[in-house]
Design a protein around this motif. Structure first.
Motif, PDB file in Angstrom:
ATOM      1  N   VAL A  26      37.920  37.622  35.315  1.00  0.00           N
ATOM      2  CA  VAL A  26      37.465  37.546  36.918  1.00  0.00           C
ATOM      3  C   VAL A  26      37.512  36.355  37.081  1.00  0.00           C
ATOM      4  O   VAL A  26      37.059  35.865  36.908  1.00  0.00           O
ATOM      5  N   MET A  27      38.740  35.890  37.947  1.00  0.00           N
ATOM      6  CA  MET A  27      38.958  34.912  38.776  1.00  0.00           C
ATOM      7  C   MET A  27      38.535  34.223  39.955  1.00  0.00           C
ATOM      8  O   MET A  27      37.610  34.900  40.708  1.00  0.00           O
ATOM      9  N   ALA A  33      41.849  32.771  46.411  1.00  0.00           N
ATOM     10  CA  ALA A  33      41.945  32.780  47.928  1.00  0.00           C
ATOM     11  C   ALA A  33      43.367  31.725  48.022  1.00  0.00           C
ATOM     12  O   ALA A  33      44.081  31.758  48.830  1.00  0.00           O
ATOM     13  N   ALA A  34      43.999  30.744  46.854  1.00  0.00           N
ATOM     14  CA  ALA A  34      44.996  30.235  46.322  1.00  0.00           C
ATOM     15  C   ALA A  34      45.627  31.383  46.807  1.00  0.00           C
ATOM     16  O   ALA A  34      46.821  31.537  46.913  1.00  0.00           O
ATOM     17  N   ALA A 216      41.618  31.156  28.656  1.00  0.00           N
ATOM     18  CA  ALA A 216      40.528  30.226  28.934  1.00  0.00           C
ATOM     19  C   ALA A 216      41.112  29.852  29.882  1.00  0.00           C
ATOM     20  O   ALA A 216      39.631  29.589  31.268  1.00  0.00           O
ATOM     21  N   ILE A 217      42.287  29.602  30.530  1.00  0.00           N
ATOM     22  CA  ILE A 217      42.018  28.627  31.519  1.00  0.00           C
ATOM     23  C   ILE A 217      41.814  29.904  33.402  1.00  0.00           C
ATOM     24  O   ILE A 217      41.627  29.585  33.630  1.00  0.00           O
ATOM     25  N   ASN A 218      41.669  31.119  32.780  1.00  0.00           N
ATOM     26  CA  ASN A 218      41.530  32.322  33.653  1.00  0.00           C
ATOM     27  C   ASN A 218      41.640  32.301  34.985  1.00  0.00           C
ATOM     28  O   ASN A 218      41.380  32.437  35.996  1.00  0.00           O
ATOM     29  N   GLY A 219      43.487  31.933  35.149  1.00  0.00           N
ATOM     30  CA  GLY A 219      44.385  32.120  36.035  1.00  0.00           C
ATOM     31  C   GLY A 219      44.872  33.627  35.615  1.00  0.00           C
ATOM     32  O   GLY A 219      44.338  35.027  35.108  1.00  0.00           O
ATOM     33  N   PRO A 220      45.809  34.272  36.698  1.00  0.00           N
ATOM     34  CA  PRO A 220      46.382  35.471  36.449  1.00  0.00           C
ATOM     35  C   PRO A 220      46.599  36.097  35.253  1.00  0.00           C
ATOM     36  O   PRO A 220      47.362  35.374  34.631  1.00  0.00           O
ATOM     37  N   GLN A 221      46.359  36.917  34.644  1.00  0.00           N
ATOM     38  CA  GLN A 221      46.308  37.946  33.575  1.00  0.00           C
ATOM     39  C   GLN A 221      47.743  37.655  33.442  1.00  0.00           C
ATOM     40  O   GLN A 221      48.159  37.460  31.988  1.00  0.00           O
ATOM     41  N   GLY A 283      48.324  30.227  41.527  1.00  0.00           N
ATOM     42  CA  GLY A 283      47.298  31.020  41.339  1.00  0.00           C
ATOM     43  C   GLY A 283      47.138  30.146  39.659  1.00  0.00           C
ATOM     44  O   GLY A 283      45.908  29.927  39.904  1.00  0.00           O
ATOM     45  N   LEU A 284      47.882  30.553  39.402  1.00  0.00           N
ATOM     46  CA  LEU A 284      47.581  30.022  37.892  1.00  0.00           C
ATOM     47  C   LEU A 284      47.321  28.242  37.800  1.00  0.00           C
ATOM     48  O   LEU A 284      47.182  27.797  37.492  1.00  0.00           O
ATOM     49  N   LEU A 285      48.568  27.528  38.939  1.00  0.00           N
ATOM     50  CA  LEU A 285      48.036  25.782  38.877  1.00  0.00           C
ATOM     51  C   LEU A 285      46.843  25.832  39.732  1.00  0.00           C
ATOM     52  O   LEU A 285      46.090  24.962  38.991  1.00  0.00           O
TER      53      LEU A 285
END
Ligand SMILES: *Cc1c(COP(=O)(O)O)cnc(C)c1O
Length: 400
Positions: A26-27, A33-34, A216-221, A283-285
């Motif tokens: 869950v992000m 928001a980004a 682990a970064i928990n960004g977009p899947q 989202g990843l950034l």
């Protein structure tokens, strides 16, 4: 009701960790928001990727970086880059690699189902090593000289799947590969934490490294990123970006794509199906920056709290044994294991399946079921969910 329930889809409690099958985690609200803000504007995708390249370069110490639709997508792009270099004709011909360097060397014990992504570029694996340490028959795995022996004029790259258990060491693999002028691609999809691994494989000499954005970064899947050599990242970008544009009109950002090194505009490349949207890149950034800012210690503390709540609740189960691993090392993920009584009526596999079929559905890690053990990973658990998991296990254990 949430958006899934309104569509008749059950949500689940994820005590398994960031598995693709379970939709990842869950992000963070700041990442959501980004992404939402990103979706409200149009940009030039090459410019956005050039910016991402700089952010990734800062975080990893590599020359350049690139975002695609997952670590597996990045492995395809990395392999394609090593095969074609900056030749648009070769890029257009993939996955037909006739006349090109089309072999990738891999240590046999590192083969896994994700390496399909490497083969998708049109290369053939050359496996080396007989890992008899896994059979209990010996102590060895592949050795650096075996990799050196397998290198020929057809070798496009050496593929290395990073893991604590991986042999030989990456440093030794890089030494023999670079001695023959062959690049090394590292699959580091799930090698976070520790955060230091963002830089480690680059420092150890890898030419391209792929990480997952959704673990682990928990960004977009559906994101992952590459970091590594500028020329190889450029070759990857050229086989991923939509280049449906006139040569004269095309003005790519020079830090990502040096147009002066090309004889023409590549056509849509083999990486085109690995498309990623502006929302995913932003989202990843955002997630990567949060991951770096949080640090191993705070993240480990957050996971330990969730896992400890689980362990405390499970301790009271009669006849069961609860064990904690990774709690005393901030570089590891804290894991709770529950060993069910050998003579009980409820097997570990029964418990996994019963938790999955309950309401709410709870997903746990079945890796050690054959040893009578169920494992719980806190990476995707939300505050308050540990108590629900404990309650469900208690009810199932009492019923058995
Ligand atoms: C998860 C994983 C991948 C795939 O990562 P995605 O970001 O889901 O594409 C590749 N290799 C290994 C070793 C992995 O664990």
């Amino acid at each position: 009701m949430n958006i899934y329930e309104r569509r008749g889809i059950k949500t689940l409690i994820n005590a398994k960790g960031p598995a693709t099958r379970l939709s990842g985690g869950v992000m963070h609200p700041a990442v959501l928001a980004a992404m939402s803000e990103a979706a409200g504007h149009c940009v030039d995708m090459a410019e956005l990727e050039a910016h991402a390249s700089q952010v990734i370069a800062d975080v990893t110490g590599a020359e350049a970086g690139y975002v695609a639709s997952g670590a597996a997508a990045c492995l395809l792009l990395a392999t394609a880059a090593c095969v074609t270099g900056l030749d648009p004709g070769r890029m257009a011909r993939l996955p037909d690699t006739s006349g090109m360097k089309n072999e990738v060397i891999v240590v046999r014990s590192q083969r896994n189902f994700y390496d399909h992504a490497v083969r998708t570029a049109g290369v053939r694996f050359v496996e080396v090593g007989l890992p008899d340490r896994y059979a209990g028959a010996g102590i060895r795995d592949a050795e650096p000289w075996e990799i050196a022996d397998a290198i020929s004029e057809r070798t496009a790259a050496v593929f290395y799947v990073a893991d604590r258990a991986a042999r030989p060491s990456l440093v030794d693999v890089v030494k023999v590969a670079h001695a023959a002028g062959v690049p090394v691609i590292v699959d580091a999809a799930a090698q976070l934490p520790p955060q230091g691994n963002l830089r480690r494989f680059i420092t150890e000499g890898a030419d391209l490294v792929a990480f997952s954005g959704g673990k682990a970064i928990n960004g977009p899947q559906a994101t992952g990123f590459l970091c590594g050599r500028r020329d190889l990242v450029m070759a990857a970008a050229l086989q991923h970006l939509d280049l449906d544009i006139l040569w004269e009109q095309w003005a790519p950002p020079p830090i990502l794509i040096d147009k002066g090194r090309l004889k023409g505009t590549p056509q849509h490349g083999i990486g085109r199906p690995c498309k990623v949207g502006k929302e995913q890149i932003i989202g990843l950034l955002a997630a990567l920056e949060l991951f770096v800012a949080e640090g191993d210690e705070a993240r480990h503390g957050r996971w330990c709290k969730l896992a400890q709540d689980l362990a405390d609740g499970l301790q009271s189960l009669p006849g069961c044994r609860v064990e904690l691993t990774g709690f005393d090392n901030v570089e590891e993920v804290p894991i709770v294991t529950l060993a069910l009584p050998r003579d009980g009526t409820l097997s570990a596999q029964d418990l996994v399946i019963a938790l999955q079929s309950g309401t709410p559905s709870i997903q746990v890690d079945p890796t050690f079921c054959d040893q009578g053990i169920v494992a719980f990973n806190p990476m995707c658990l939300q505050v308050g969910e540990s108590a629900i998991v404990v309650d469900a296990v208690q009810r199932l254990n009492m019923r058995s």
